[in-house]
Design a protein around this motif. Structure first.
Motif, PDB file in Angstrom:
ATOM      1  N   VAL A   1      34.891  36.719  57.550  1.00 34.71           N
ATOM      2  CA  VAL A   1      35.950  37.688  57.243  1.00 34.71           C
ATOM      3  C   VAL A   1      37.318  37.120  57.623  1.00 34.71           C
ATOM      4  CG1 VAL A   1      36.899  39.933  57.902  1.00 34.71           C
ATOM      5  CG2 VAL A   1      34.480  39.730  57.335  1.00 34.71           C
TER       6      VAL A   1
ATOM      7  N   TRP B   1      47.060  38.834  60.314  1.00 31.40           N
ATOM      8  CA  TRP B   1      46.301  37.644  59.916  1.00 31.40           C
ATOM      9  C   TRP B   1      47.096  36.721  59.001  1.00 31.40           C
ATOM     10  CZ3 TRP B   1      40.661  39.938  59.201  1.00 31.40           C
ATOM     11  CH2 TRP B   1      40.080  40.017  60.474  1.00 31.40           C
TER      12      TRP B   1
ATOM     13  N   LEU C   1      29.376  36.804  60.125  1.00 32.21           N
ATOM     14  CA  LEU C   1      30.117  37.761  59.305  1.00 32.21           C
ATOM     15  C   LEU C   1      31.589  37.805  59.723  1.00 32.21           C
ATOM     16  CD1 LEU C   1      30.090  40.128  57.181  1.00 32.21           C
ATOM     17  CD2 LEU C   1      29.731  41.661  59.124  1.00 32.21           C
TER      18      LEU C   1
ATOM     19  N   VAL D   1      46.594  44.872  59.432  1.00 31.41           N
ATOM     20  CA  VAL D   1      45.689  43.726  59.585  1.00 31.41           C
ATOM     21  C   VAL D   1      46.229  42.532  58.787  1.00 31.41           C
ATOM     22  CG1 VAL D   1      43.346  42.864  59.170  1.00 31.41           C
ATOM     23  CG2 VAL D   1      43.686  45.214  59.968  1.00 31.41           C
TER      24      VAL D   1
ATOM     25  N   THR E   1      38.127  34.177  55.085  1.00 37.28           N
ATOM     26  CA  THR E   1      38.251  34.480  53.649  1.00 37.28           C
ATOM     27  C   THR E   1      39.159  35.678  53.400  1.00 37.28           C
ATOM     28  OG1 THR E   1      36.356  35.989  53.604  1.00 37.28           O
ATOM     29  CG2 THR E   1      35.900  33.637  53.262  1.00 37.28           C
ATOM     30  N   PHE E   2      39.846  36.168  54.435  1.00 34.55           N
ATOM     31  CA  PHE E   2      40.686  37.362  54.250  1.00 34.55           C
ATOM     32  C   PHE E   2      41.705  37.146  53.134  1.00 34.55           C
ATOM     33  CE2 PHE E   2      44.517  39.860  55.290  1.00 34.55           C
ATOM     34  CZ  PHE E   2      43.962  41.118  55.157  1.00 34.55           C
ATOM     35  N   ASP E   3      41.803  38.142  52.262  1.00 36.06           N
ATOM     36  CA  ASP E   3      42.716  38.046  51.118  1.00 36.06           C
ATOM     37  C   ASP E   3      43.613  39.279  51.100  1.00 36.06           C
ATOM     38  OD1 ASP E   3      44.009  37.829  48.727  1.00 36.06           O
ATOM     39  OD2 ASP E   3      42.219  38.182  47.494  1.00 36.06           O
TER      40      ASP E   3
ATOM     41  N   ILE F   1      43.719  41.503  47.814  1.00 34.76           N
ATOM     42  CA  ILE F   1      42.392  41.801  47.270  1.00 34.76           C
ATOM     43  C   ILE F   1      42.490  42.822  46.152  1.00 34.76           C
ATOM     44  CG2 ILE F   1      41.946  43.576  49.024  1.00 34.76           C
ATOM     45  CD1 ILE F   1      39.017  42.604  49.073  1.00 34.76           C
ATOM     46  N   ARG F   2      43.493  43.693  46.185  1.00 30.20           N
ATOM     47  CA  ARG F   2      43.651  44.710  45.151  1.00 30.20           C
ATOM     48  C   ARG F   2      45.005  44.549  44.479  1.00 30.20           C
ATOM     49  NH1 ARG F   2      40.500  49.190  45.066  1.00 30.20           N
ATOM     50  NH2 ARG F   2      38.748  47.810  45.171  1.00 30.20           N
TER      51      ARG F   2
ATOM     52  N   PHE G   1      24.181  37.019  63.060  1.00 30.86           N
ATOM     53  CA  PHE G   1      24.689  37.736  61.882  1.00 30.86           C
ATOM     54  C   PHE G   1      26.136  38.188  62.103  1.00 30.86           C
ATOM     55  CE2 PHE G   1      25.543  41.860  59.900  1.00 30.86           C
ATOM     56  CZ  PHE G   1      25.393  41.535  58.559  1.00 30.86           C
ATOM     57  N   THR G   2      26.408  38.791  63.252  1.00 34.16           N
ATOM     58  CA  THR G   2      27.739  39.349  63.526  1.00 34.16           C
ATOM     59  C   THR G   2      28.785  38.250  63.665  1.00 34.16           C
ATOM     60  OG1 THR G   2      26.601  41.126  64.673  1.00 34.16           O
ATOM     61  CG2 THR G   2      28.963  40.987  64.989  1.00 34.16           C
TER      62      THR G   2
ATOM     63  N   SER H   1      46.058  49.859  59.916  1.00 38.57           N
ATOM     64  CA  SER H   1      45.737  50.037  58.501  1.00 38.57           C
ATOM     65  C   SER H   1      45.484  48.658  57.914  1.00 38.57           C
ATOM     66  CB  SER H   1      46.925  50.670  57.769  1.00 38.57           C
ATOM     67  OG  SER H   1      48.010  49.755  57.782  1.00 38.57           O
ATOM     68  N   PHE H   2      45.079  48.618  56.645  1.00 37.04           N
ATOM     69  CA  PHE H   2      44.875  47.347  55.974  1.00 37.04           C
ATOM     70  C   PHE H   2      46.153  46.505  56.031  1.00 37.04           C
ATOM     71  CE2 PHE H   2      44.905  44.470  52.364  1.00 37.04           C
ATOM     72  CZ  PHE H   2      43.643  43.912  52.429  1.00 37.04           C
TER      73      PHE H   2
ATOM     74  N   LEU I   1      36.185  36.623  69.043  1.00 32.92           N
ATOM     75  CA  LEU I   1      34.900  36.955  68.424  1.00 32.92           C
ATOM     76  C   LEU I   1      33.771  36.096  68.994  1.00 32.92           C
ATOM     77  CD1 LEU I   1      33.231  38.291  66.011  1.00 32.92           C
ATOM     78  CD2 LEU I   1      33.834  36.245  64.721  1.00 32.92           C
TER      79      LEU I   1
ATOM     80  N   THR J   1      23.238  38.812  66.878  1.00 27.79           N
ATOM     81  CA  THR J   1      24.422  38.064  67.308  1.00 27.79           C
ATOM     82  C   THR J   1      24.838  37.043  66.254  1.00 27.79           C
ATOM     83  OG1 THR J   1      23.738  38.305  69.605  1.00 27.79           O
ATOM     84  CG2 THR J   1      25.372  36.606  69.136  1.00 27.79           C
TER      85      THR J   1
END
Lengths: 126, 161
Positions: B152, B93, B148, B89, B155-157, B160-161, B144-145, B85-86, B106, B142
């Motif tokens: 992610v 992280w 991205l 993760v 910059t993971f936050d 966020i909510r 792009f992925t 779940s979020f 990655l 490749t």
């Protein structure tokens, strides 16, 4: 079929074919997986809704298939390294392939319940 | 040999036992199979394919550890896929160790996969144009992925909510 895609059809050729097929499958999954993980930057709800797809019985079974592909590619990849770098590697390539398949089989049996327990529990209603 | 042509008399020579080739009648010139010609691309003069071959083996060994560890944590241990779940993760992280683990996985997996796909395209796409377009698509997807995914992770936050 392009020339040179069939070579004698023994262990060496079929492990090479399987290595290619599993490699392509894993690579395509990787694109999907980076995209779904990127949803953590949208909102926790969006991410959790998407991950719910991974918990459905059909996709859960596909995860077992993904693990099967990754384990074969990993073990056969180590065999390739041995064939290329170990002086006796080419002589024992056939025996090493059957060792790979043996380890793969044992790991797949061991992974069956842990990976599919989510589906097994949901189907049995507990 | 019975494949004589007008310009290439057989090497067996005539009934006299001496060769028929001479300054006035030179033997036909054949290009050796792998001779470099004006059309041979300059780029083949590097060791690129050797480094590609080596990269596949070295990254492969590292990926065995990274990917099997990842599958063990995400799909096997602690209830399998149920727990993801979020929040899960965010918990992982929170540690730079797992951030670097995922970042390395990655980059190595995408480059390993890209090089594998490049080999497959070179093997099966026979027309020059088809090969070029498929590889352009591969390199774009490749890049792009990888970008991205990297963005992610960095910059993971968790709030966020």
């Amino acid at each position: 079929m392009p020339a040179g895609t069939l070579y004698r059809g023994r262990e060496g050729m079929w492990s090479w074919v399987a290595h290619r097929v599993t490699g392509v499958l894993i690579f395509f999954f990787l694109f999907v997986h980076v995209l779904d993980t990127a949803l953590v930057r949208v909102s926790p709800e969006t991410y959790d809704e998407t991950v719910a797809i991974y918990k459905t019985p059909v996709v859960n079974l596909m995860e077992y298939g993904l693990v099967a592909a990754v384990l074969f590619h990993a073990l056969n990849g180590l065999r390739l390294v041995a064939v290329d770098f170990w002086s006796k590697g080419p002589r024992y390539q056939k025996q090493m392939l059957w060792t790979v398949m043996g380890i793969w089989g044992v790991l797949m049996i061991g992974a069956f319940y842990p990976i599919l327990q989510h589906t097994l529990h949901s189907l049995s209603g507990s | 040999m019975s494949t004589e042509t007008a310009n290439a008399p057989s090497e067996g020579g005539g009934s006299t036992g001496t060769t028929r080739y001479s300054v006035d009648n030179p033997a036909p010139l054949m290009t050796p199979p792998r001779a470099r010609t004006a059309r041979t691309p300059k780029s083949t003069r590097t060791n690129f394919e050797l480094y590609g071959w080596l990269f596949m083996r070295l990254s492969g060994i590292v990926l065995v550890v990274l990917v099997i560890g990842h599958l063990l944590i995400q799909l096997v241990l602690d209830g399998g896929v149920s727990k993801i779940s979020f929040a899960f993760v965010a918990g992982r992280w929170a540690s730079p160790f797992w951030q670097i683990w995922d970042l390395m996985m990655l980059w190595l997996a995408m480059l390993h996969g890209m090089n594998g796909m490049r080999t497959i395209i070179n093997d099966y796409a026979e027309r020059d144009g088809t090969r070029m377009w498929l590889k352009m698509l591969l390199y774009t997807a490749t890049a792009f992925t990888v970008l991205l995914g990297t963005l992610v992770i960095f910059t993971f936050d968790p709030n966020i909510r």
